[in-house]
Design an enzyme around this catalytic site. Structure first.
Site, short mmCIF file in Angstrom:
data_model
loop_
_atom_site.label_atom_id
_atom_site.label_comp_id
_atom_site.label_asym_id
_atom_site.label_seq_id
_atom_site.Cartn_x
_atom_site.Cartn_y
_atom_site.Cartn_z
N SER A 176 -3.15 -45.26 10.72
CA SER A 176 -3.48 -46.95 10.36
C SER A 176 -4.38 -46.92 9.14
O SER A 176 -4.63 -47.81 8.61
CB SER A 176 -4.13 -47.54 11.43
N ASN B 66 -4.24 -53.20 7.33
CA ASN B 66 -5.48 -52.90 8.02
C ASN B 66 -6.69 -53.25 7.19
O ASN B 66 -7.80 -53.70 7.95
CB ASN B 66 -5.51 -51.70 8.62
N HIS C 255 4.05 -46.30 8.10
CA HIS C 255 3.36 -46.96 8.86
C HIS C 255 4.14 -48.25 9.35
O HIS C 255 4.27 -49.15 9.08
CB HIS C 255 2.03 -47.57 8.20
N GLU D 125 4.97 -50.32 6.28
CA GLU D 125 4.18 -50.25 5.11
C GLU D 125 4.43 -48.62 4.79
O GLU D 125 3.91 -47.65 5.31
CB GLU D 125 2.58 -50.49 5.52
P1 NAD Z 1 -2.24 -43.55 21.61
O1 NAD Z 1 -3.49 -43.07 22.07
O2 NAD Z 1 -1.32 -44.65 22.50
O3 NAD Z 1 -1.25 -42.21 21.54
C1 NAD Z 1 -1.60 -41.00 21.03
C2 NAD Z 1 -0.93 -40.06 21.58
O4 NAD Z 1 -1.01 -38.74 20.63
C3 NAD Z 1 -1.50 -39.67 23.12
O5 NAD Z 1 -0.20 -39.63 23.96
C4 NAD Z 1 -2.17 -38.17 22.74
O6 NAD Z 1 -1.73 -37.40 24.05
C5 NAD Z 1 -1.43 -37.70 21.55
N1 NAD Z 1 -1.76 -36.67 20.94
C6 NAD Z 1 -3.21 -36.21 20.66
N2 NAD Z 1 -3.30 -35.22 20.01
C7 NAD Z 1 -1.86 -34.51 19.96
C8 NAD Z 1 -1.56 -33.49 19.09
N3 NAD Z 1 -2.10 -32.66 18.57
N4 NAD Z 1 -0.15 -33.18 19.39
C9 NAD Z 1 0.60 -34.10 19.86
N5 NAD Z 1 0.30 -35.28 20.40
C10 NAD Z 1 -1.01 -35.58 20.68
O7 NAD Z 1 -2.21 -44.13 20.10
P2 NAD Z 1 -1.41 -44.83 19.34
O8 NAD Z 1 -1.81 -46.51 19.43
O9 NAD Z 1 0.17 -44.68 19.64
O10 NAD Z 1 -1.67 -44.62 17.54
C11 NAD Z 1 -0.82 -43.49 17.22
C12 NAD Z 1 -1.03 -43.31 15.60
O11 NAD Z 1 -0.34 -44.62 15.12
C13 NAD Z 1 -2.47 -43.58 15.11
O12 NAD Z 1 -2.69 -42.81 13.90
C14 NAD Z 1 -2.68 -45.26 14.87
O13 NAD Z 1 -3.63 -45.33 13.97
C15 NAD Z 1 -1.33 -45.44 14.58
N6 NAD Z 1 -1.02 -46.96 14.78
C16 NAD Z 1 -1.31 -47.58 15.84
C17 NAD Z 1 -1.00 -48.89 16.08
C18 NAD Z 1 -1.02 -49.95 17.22
O14 NAD Z 1 -1.03 -50.99 17.23
N7 NAD Z 1 -1.70 -48.90 18.55
C19 NAD Z 1 -0.23 -49.58 14.97
C20 NAD Z 1 0.19 -48.84 13.51
C21 NAD Z 1 -0.29 -47.67 13.75
#
Ligand code: NAD
Length: 296
Positions: free
Chosen positions: A118, A189, A139, A151
């Site tokens: 993000s 963001n 993104h 994005e």
């Molecule tokens: P989340 O916490 O729901 O999931 C993250 C997952 O990554 C977890 O299941 C964790 O076990 C896993 N993980 C951690 N370290 C790891 C590794 N070394 N190898 C493999 N898996 C690993 O997070 P999310 O909300 O899905 O966010 C994921 C990414 O997407 C982040 O970079 C976040 O900024 C981005 N993002 C999130 C949103 C949102 O609305 N939540 C929107 C756009 C982008």
């Protein structure tokens, strides 16, 4: 492109895997947590069932989509044959730097390494690999199968060929790609998070309650959900991580996260994922109930 790997199977990873698999790609979905992978498969199945109820998907297409997804806990096994890797692991700088070093080591030299981050610098992630020109931001928005926007973030070193492969891939998924440059928070963001932070500050300073703040932004600005509900939906830990990147990246106090947000994350009141945030999701009903902490 036929074979992609998605790293991280949380909120975003499962949506990305679902979207690619439904478009006919073979998807390897990898996570360090077996539990997260189990939850991801179950969410994907529930979301596919919703599409069937809405008559936008057939039973056969559901089966094909699920068959296109394989799950792994081992990064090496998950990246064999990957033409594109999309990293969607936890929004943590050190975690992502380590993953990009490992991915660079494991993947074929021509594999494109994309991140769904993000806010973390694409250029910094690219700089720890031997292929900085093949590292890019892809993104997706939450929920991935529904939201149209991707994005696309061109790092300082990303080449034009890779940018056009990624925009083309987004179009093949039925998405609308928009290319931006790599500065903290990119565009989505950089604009969204200060609004969410300001909503939390307004609550913290007692200007208005949760429902009042969200109602004003919904009805007054025609937003589909208020900023506090949206923060719960995104995850308050993710919001805090992004604000910290903006604050550090620009060195401007206007991005400093509200102390209330910091407290809520420390107390694991993270929103929907922990069933409590500004609202209480423990009953599982669709009716929004404000967390008892914010009852006036
Ligand atoms: P989340 O916490 O729901 O999931 C993250 C997952 O990554 C977890 O299941 C964790 O076990 C896993 N993980 C951690 N370290 C790891 C590794 N070394 N190898 C493999 N898996 C690993 O997070 P999310 O909300 O899905 O966010 C994921 C990414 O997407 C982040 O970079 C976040 O900024 C981005 N993002 C999130 C949103 C949102 O609305 N939540 C929107 C756009 C982008």
């Amino acid at each position: 492109m036929h074979h992609i790997t998605v790293v991280g199977s949380g909120t975003m990873g499962n949506g990305i895997a679902h979207t690619f698999a439904q478009s006919g790609y073979r998807v390897s979905l990898v996570d360090v947590s077996k539990e997260a992978l189990k939850r991801a498969l179950s969410s994907i199945e529930t979301n596919l069932d919703r599409q069937i109820i809405k008559q936008t998907l057939t039973e056969d297409a559901k089966t094909t989509t699920l068959n296109n997804i394989k799950i792994f806990t081992d990064l090496q096994a998950a990246t064999v044959n990957a033409e594109l890797v999309i990293e969607a692991a936890t929004e943590n700088f050190d975690t992502k730097i380590k993953l990009f070093k490992d991915l660079d080591h494991l993947c074929l030299p021509e594999t494109i390494l994309a991140t769904n981050t993000s806010s973390i610098s694409i250029t910094k992630l690219a700089s720890v690999t031997s292929r900085p020109e093949r590292v890019i931001g892809m993104h997706f928005m939450n929920p991935v199968p529904i939201m149209k926007l991707v994005e696309v973030i061109k790092g300082f070193t990303t080449n034009n060929e890779v940018t056009s492969i990624i925009t083309q891939t987004a179009k093949e998924l039925g998405k609308q790609p928009v290319v931006v440059n790599d500065y903290p928070g990119f565009i989505a963001n950089r604009i969204l998070m200060p609004m969410i932070n300001e909503a939390i500050y307004s609550l913290y300073e007692g200007v208005a309650g949760v429902v009042e703040i969200d109602t004003i932004m919904k009805l007054g600005m025609a937003h589909p959900m208020g900023p506090l509900q949206l923060a719960d939906f995104i995850g308050l830990d993710v919001c805090l991580a992004i604000l910290n990147v903006l604050h550090q990246g620009f060195g401007n106090p206007k991005y400093a996260p509200c102390p209330l947000l910091i407290n809520m994350v420390a107390a694991k009141n993270l929103g929907i994922k922990t069933k409590i945030g500004f609202y209480d999701y423990s009953s599982g009903t669709k009716d929004l109930k404000v967390s008892t902490r914010f009852h006036s």
